[in-house]
Design a protein around this motif. Structure first.
Motif, short mmCIF file in Angstrom:
data_model
loop_
_atom_site.label_atom_id
_atom_site.label_comp_id
_atom_site.label_asym_id
_atom_site.label_seq_id
_atom_site.Cartn_x
_atom_site.Cartn_y
_atom_site.Cartn_z
N UNK A 133 0.83 -1.21 0.00
CA UNK A 133 0.00 0.00 0.00
C UNK A 133 0.86 1.26 0.00
N UNK A 134 2.00 1.21 0.70
CA UNK A 134 2.88 2.37 0.75
C UNK A 134 3.48 2.67 -0.62
N UNK A 135 3.82 1.61 -1.38
CA UNK A 135 4.37 1.82 -2.72
C UNK A 135 3.30 2.38 -3.65
N UNK A 136 2.10 1.82 -3.59
CA UNK A 136 0.99 2.32 -4.41
C UNK A 136 0.70 3.79 -4.09
N UNK A 137 0.77 4.14 -2.81
CA UNK A 137 0.51 5.53 -2.42
C UNK A 137 1.56 6.47 -3.00
N UNK A 138 2.83 6.02 -3.02
CA UNK A 138 3.93 6.87 -3.51
C UNK A 138 3.80 7.17 -5.00
N UNK A 139 3.14 6.29 -5.76
CA UNK A 139 3.03 6.50 -7.21
C UNK A 139 1.62 6.92 -7.62
N UNK A 140 0.83 7.39 -6.64
CA UNK A 140 -0.57 7.72 -6.93
C UNK A 140 -0.97 9.14 -6.55
N UNK A 141 -0.01 9.98 -6.21
CA UNK A 141 -0.37 11.34 -5.77
C UNK A 141 -0.59 12.26 -6.97
N UNK A 142 -1.31 13.35 -6.80
CA UNK A 142 -1.49 14.33 -7.88
C UNK A 142 -0.16 14.88 -8.39
N UNK A 143 0.79 15.08 -7.49
CA UNK A 143 2.09 15.62 -7.91
C UNK A 143 2.83 14.61 -8.78
N UNK A 144 2.76 13.34 -8.39
CA UNK A 144 3.40 12.31 -9.20
C UNK A 144 2.74 12.24 -10.58
N UNK A 145 1.42 12.37 -10.64
CA UNK A 145 0.72 12.36 -11.93
C UNK A 145 1.20 13.50 -12.81
#
Length: 235
Positions: A203-215
């Motif tokens: 879940x922590x990895x998914x969260x790191x690649x799912x933020x608006x900034x990352x998008x």
């Protein structure tokens, strides 16, 4: 563990003119020992793919600085190479050699549990290009969000970031070499304990690649390369 200011990353494919046994014997018992004996080489780690992609093999060398690769102690290796090394290099399928310098604007984040590379660890190499006017934003995203979020992923040990200095490929697999694409300017190397196939499902990895900034960063990303390896051997 201190990080040198340079990094040499080499991807390789054995090809069909060389046996894997010969390749590994040369790499382990000649090629790497000649380099780690030099003061500019701080460490050497051999890698093998875990993502099903090619090249199959990798090696990471921590360097005191990229300038060491121009010094006589290193350049003499090419001038004095053995018949065996010359033969292996003439028959290897792919040798993709990349030189990087440390991004000194990047935060240095290392887990207290990191005690150097160990066999079985996972090494994730991620490269990308962005337009020049977006480079500051990319660095800010890493420094202010992404690196900290990655450090919460189970098994995470260390993250480092680099700028590409030079790259070139050679080998007998001529079509792949001819199609060689210059690597991206920005590279990050993330190291993890081997926690099995669930690493990227955490879940922590998914969260790191799912933020608006990352998008936003990925919308500006022009040239992505993501490779996953396991540490095969350390020196």
């Amino acid at each position: 563990m201190s990080t040198g200011k340079g990094l040499l990353l080499v991807f390789s494919e054995v090809g069909n003119q060389l046996s894997e046994g010969e390749y590994n014997d040369w790499y382990d018992n000649e090629h790497i020992p000649l380099r780690t004996a030099l003061p500019g080489f701080l460490s050497a780690t051999r890698l093998i793919q875990t993502d099903g992609l090619k090249p199959t093999w990798g090696a990471i060398y921590d360097l005191s600085s990229v300038d060491f690769l121009q010094e006589d102690a290193y350049t003499a290796l090419a001038k004095t190479r053995s018949e065996r090394e010359a033969s292996v290099l003439s028959r290897i399928g792919i040798l993709d050699r990349r030189i990087y310098t440390l991004n000194e604007e990047a935060l240095e984040i290392v887990s207290p549990e990191f005690k150097g590379n160990k066999e079985g660890m996972i090494v994730l190499v991620v490269s990308m290009d962005v337009e020049p006017d977006f480079e500051d934003e990319l660095n800010r995203w890493y420094n202010e969000e992404h690196s900290e979020m990655l450090s919460k992923v189970p098994g995470w040990l260390r993250s480092r970031r680099y700028y590409l200095v030079d790259a070139a490929a050679s080998g007998t697999l001529k079509q792949q070499v001819q199609e060689y694409k210059k690597p991206a300017k920005f590279m990050a190397v993330h190291e993890y304990k081997d926690i099995g196939p669930g690493l990227f499902d955490a879940e922590e990895f998914k969260a790191a690649i799912s933020t608006p900034w990352r998008k936003k960063v990925w919308e500006n990303n022009k040239n992505t390369e993501r490779r996953a390896f396991k540490v095969y051997k350390t020196f």
